[in-house]
Structure formats: C-alpha cells, structure tokens
Design an enzyme around this catalytic site. Structure first.
Site, PDB file in Angstrom:
ATOM      1  N   TRP A 102      -3.652 -16.101  24.918  1.00 47.73           N
ATOM      2  CA  TRP A 102      -4.120 -17.299  25.617  1.00 47.73           C
ATOM      3  C   TRP A 102      -5.603 -17.183  25.918  1.00 47.73           C
ATOM      4  O   TRP A 102      -6.355 -18.161  25.793  1.00 47.73           O
ATOM      5  CB  TRP A 102      -3.317 -17.547  26.891  1.00 47.73           C
ATOM      6  CG  TRP A 102      -1.883 -17.878  26.620  1.00 47.73           C
ATOM      7  CD1 TRP A 102      -0.786 -17.177  27.027  1.00 47.73           C
ATOM      8  CD2 TRP A 102      -1.377 -18.987  25.856  1.00 47.73           C
ATOM      9  NE1 TRP A 102       0.359 -17.776  26.573  1.00 47.73           N
ATOM     10  CE2 TRP A 102       0.030 -18.881  25.852  1.00 47.73           C
ATOM     11  CE3 TRP A 102      -1.981 -20.048  25.179  1.00 47.73           C
ATOM     12  CZ2 TRP A 102       0.838 -19.806  25.194  1.00 47.73           C
ATOM     13  CZ3 TRP A 102      -1.171 -20.973  24.524  1.00 47.73           C
ATOM     14  CH2 TRP A 102       0.210 -20.849  24.535  1.00 47.73           C
ATOM     15  N   ASP A 169      -7.542 -18.841  34.377  1.00 45.54           N
ATOM     16  CA  ASP A 169      -6.300 -19.433  33.900  1.00 45.54           C
ATOM     17  C   ASP A 169      -5.163 -18.700  34.616  1.00 45.54           C
ATOM     18  O   ASP A 169      -4.887 -17.539  34.336  1.00 45.54           O
ATOM     19  CB  ASP A 169      -6.212 -19.244  32.373  1.00 45.54           C
ATOM     20  CG  ASP A 169      -4.873 -19.726  31.797  1.00 45.54           C
ATOM     21  OD1 ASP A 169      -4.014 -20.208  32.569  1.00 45.54           O
ATOM     22  OD2 ASP A 169      -4.695 -19.621  30.566  1.00 45.54           O
ATOM     23  N   LYS A 193       5.436 -23.134  34.314  1.00 45.71           N
ATOM     24  CA  LYS A 193       5.881 -21.773  34.640  1.00 45.71           C
ATOM     25  C   LYS A 193       6.192 -21.629  36.131  1.00 45.71           C
ATOM     26  O   LYS A 193       7.308 -21.320  36.476  1.00 45.71           O
ATOM     27  CB  LYS A 193       4.856 -20.765  34.152  1.00 45.71           C
ATOM     28  CG  LYS A 193       4.956 -20.610  32.631  1.00 45.71           C
ATOM     29  CD  LYS A 193       3.676 -20.439  31.919  1.00 45.71           C
ATOM     30  CE  LYS A 193       3.892 -20.555  30.410  1.00 45.71           C
ATOM     31  NZ  LYS A 193       2.664 -20.554  29.659  1.00 45.71           N
TER      32      LYS A 193
END
Ligand SMILES: *Cc1c(COP(=O)(O)O)cnc(C)c1O
Length: 358
Positions: A102, A169, A193
């Site tokens: 990511w 992030d 999430k």
C-alpha cells in the site's frame, strides 16, 4: 454455527451496527422511507454526517485542535492521489517510507505530482519489519507513512516528530490504539477495516496545512473545497457514512479508543503466543514490529494446508487466507472481533498440532 470472521476488509462489524443499519434500510428513523432512497440534504442525514465528523474528532482527542474530518469516496487509493495533488506544491518533493504494497502504491501515485524520495524501505526484506533509524530531509513537502501494513502484519510503534507535515495512511489500524494524533497533519483511512464498510474514506486534516495548498486544483480533488462544503461537495456515500456513524457510536459506547486498544492487545497477545509456541507455524514479521490488527503466519509444512483449512472450516473460522501476493494465513483482528474468535482459532491451531505433529 457461529462464524468467526477474520476477513481483512471489508471486515467484521459489531452486531449493533448491523442491526441498526438494516433497520435504516427498511425504515429510517421512523420516516417510512429507506435510508437508501432519501436525499443527502435531508435534515436527518445532515445531522448524522455532522455527528459522525464530530465523533471522529472527539475519539481521536483532536477537539479544538484545528482539525476537520471528511468522509469522501474513492477509497484509500484515491487519497494516495489527493494527498500528493494537494500537498506536493512547494518543494514538489515528498518523502515516503516504503513498508509494503500500500505504501508503494501511494508512492507510485505521488510520482504523478512531483519527486518521491524513499526515506526508508523494508522492501528488500519482504517488508518484514519497520525501518527505524532514518533521517528525514527538511526540503520535503511532507513525510508519508503507512501505520499498519495490512498485508505483512507490521505496524509502526513510534512516529517521528518532524518539522515538516506528517501524513499517515491509517486504513487498517485507526481507532485501535491510543496515539498522540496531534503529531499528524493529515490522516486518512478507508472505512472497510475499522470504521465501517466500503464506499467511503475518512480524512482528518489539520486545517492550517491547507493554507499552503495550491489553489488551482479540480474541486473534487481539493480538500479545501470539501471542508468548505462540509463533506457535501458532491453526493456523499449516504449508507456507508451511516454505517461509519454507527461504528463510531459503538466505539464510544464501548469506552473509546483506549478500550479498543486493550482488546487489540488481548487478541494479538493470544495469537502471537500461539504462533511462537506451536511448532507447526511460524510468523514472518519482526517481533517488535508485529501488528495488533493483522497477524500473518505460515505452515512449516505447506502440504498440510488442506488439513488445517478443513479444521478451520469445521470451527466456523472464515477469512483467514493470507493476501494473494503473500500466501499463508492472516488473522485480521479488527475492533469488532471478539476475543472468543481468537481463542477458537488458537484451539484449532493446538488441535492441528496434536493431530499432525510427527
Ligand atoms: C486496504 C488498504 C488500502 C486500500 O484501500 P482501498 O479502499 O481499497 O483503496 C490502503 N492502505 C492500507 C494500509 C490498506 O490496508
């Protein structure tokens, strides 16, 4: 049979959230209308959006600290772009710590807007650890981190205090542990999430940061515009925001982030103790960097995977497969996962060892 949901995302939600969200689909706030068929400008929805934004700021301990919360669309992946587009405008250069796929995706997107400096990386060790002794150049527009590396199961334990803006992030660990959130100038997270379901992303910005923002941005990409329009520049993801709102309410009812942290610690201790104890399995993440959210582990003897998988299935364990690029197993233990589910998994791991250890 009770299902134990270890899915990496979209992932487990509290029963409270599922129940309230399903009621709203049929009859929202006793209006006789479904939440899916009302205007986003309805007073009752505007109130929900406002409360959700306030709850975010409150839970993170950022009240009266100059931060604003937004619920926008496009996933964390769009924030990879939006962050760079908004913030890479002075030095045209930003630092990134490359701790996983990511993080690397965020870097690739940022390259469209300027120079990306790899401040540190764990790529050559298959992202098994979090780099520590790095120095951050001062001529950067910001430093970008990925607090929890969902795929590899590593997590930053310490965050640098910097003279340049810090962007993070937090897609897979926001609201799961107490941090000094004031260290961060911009935090973003996809909802699926720890905040709700897919379709919406949360952004928390220190407003001051935007004073230096380039003014010639397309509106949809412009954080300033979204703040000015109170997260209603275009039609927001009404249902996904409602699910986030309910999840935030649930977190607050349960005792806030510190309660979530206690549970995260209990769950992760249980699973990591078993991974370390059980001779059939091994973990790959450096111990000091292990994630409280995603425990990644492998079988020593890959040939036994069908046996282990069938024991898991029998026990109602779902979503344990590792990321397709990594293989093995990944127990994602987000906020809503009961400790009991981890206990069941640990029991299965023990049973597996008893049966197949030779
Ligand atoms: C899941 C995840 C993403 C991707 O989110 P999308 O909503 O699919 O764009 C980004 N970063 C991290 C750390 C993630 O875990």
């Amino acid at each position: 049979m009770k299902i134990h949901n270890f899915s990496s995302g979209p992932s487990i939600l509290p029963d409270y959230v599922l129940r309230k969200a399903s009621e709203a689909v049929v009859n929202f706030n006793d209006s006789g209308l479904s939440l899916l068929e009302i205007s986003h400008r309805t007073d009752s929805f505007i109130q929900i959006l406002e409360e959700a934004r306030e709850l975010v700021i409150e839970l993170l301990g950022l009240k009266n600290k100059g931060y604003k919360a937004l619920f926008l669309q496009g996933g964390a992946s769009l924030e990879f772009v939006r962050v760079a587009y908004n913030l890479m405008n002075n030095h045209k250069k930003a630092g990134y710590i490359d701790t996983g796929r990511w993080a690397a995706n965020a870097m690739n997107e940022a390259r469209f807007f300027g120079e990306v400096v790899t401040v540190a990386s764990s790529k050559d060790k298959d992202y098994a650890f979090i780099p520590k002794n790095y120095s951050v150049p001062s001529n950067l527009d910001y430093l970008h981190l990925t607090s929890n590396n969902t795929i590899y199961g590593t997590q930053f334990q310490n965050f640098p205090k910097l003279d340049i803006p810090l962007v993070c992030d937090m897609s897979s660990d926001i609201f799961s542990r107490v941090l000094d959130f004031e260290k961060f100038d911009l935090i973003y997270a996809c909802a699926q999430k720890n905040v709700g379901t897919s379709g919406v992303n949360l952004i928390v910005i220190k407003e001051e940061l935007l004073n230096r923002t380039n003014t010639v941005l397309p509106n949809i990409m412009n954080y300033k515009m979204h703040i000015e329009k109170e997260s209603m520049y275009n039609t927001p993801a009404v249902f996904s925001i409602y699910v986030s709102y309910l999840t935030l309410q649930w977190i607050k009812q349960q005792g806030g982030i510190s309660a979530m942290e206690e549970r995260s610690k209990a769950r992760s201790e249980l699973i990591y103790n078993e991974i370390d104890r059980n001779s059939m399995f091994y973990g790959t993440a450096a111990k000091e960097d292990r994630s409280l959210m995603n425990a990644v582990f492998f079988l020593h003897n890959q040939k036994l995977s069908d046996y282990f998988d069938s024991l898991c299935k029998e026990a109602g364990i779902s979503g344990l497969k590792g990321h397709r690029t990594v293989g093995g197993y990944r127990a994602s233990m987000y906020n809503a996962l009961p400790l009991e589910s981890v206990s069941i998994l640990v029991e299965v791991m023990r049973k597996f060892q008893e049966i197949y250890n030779d």
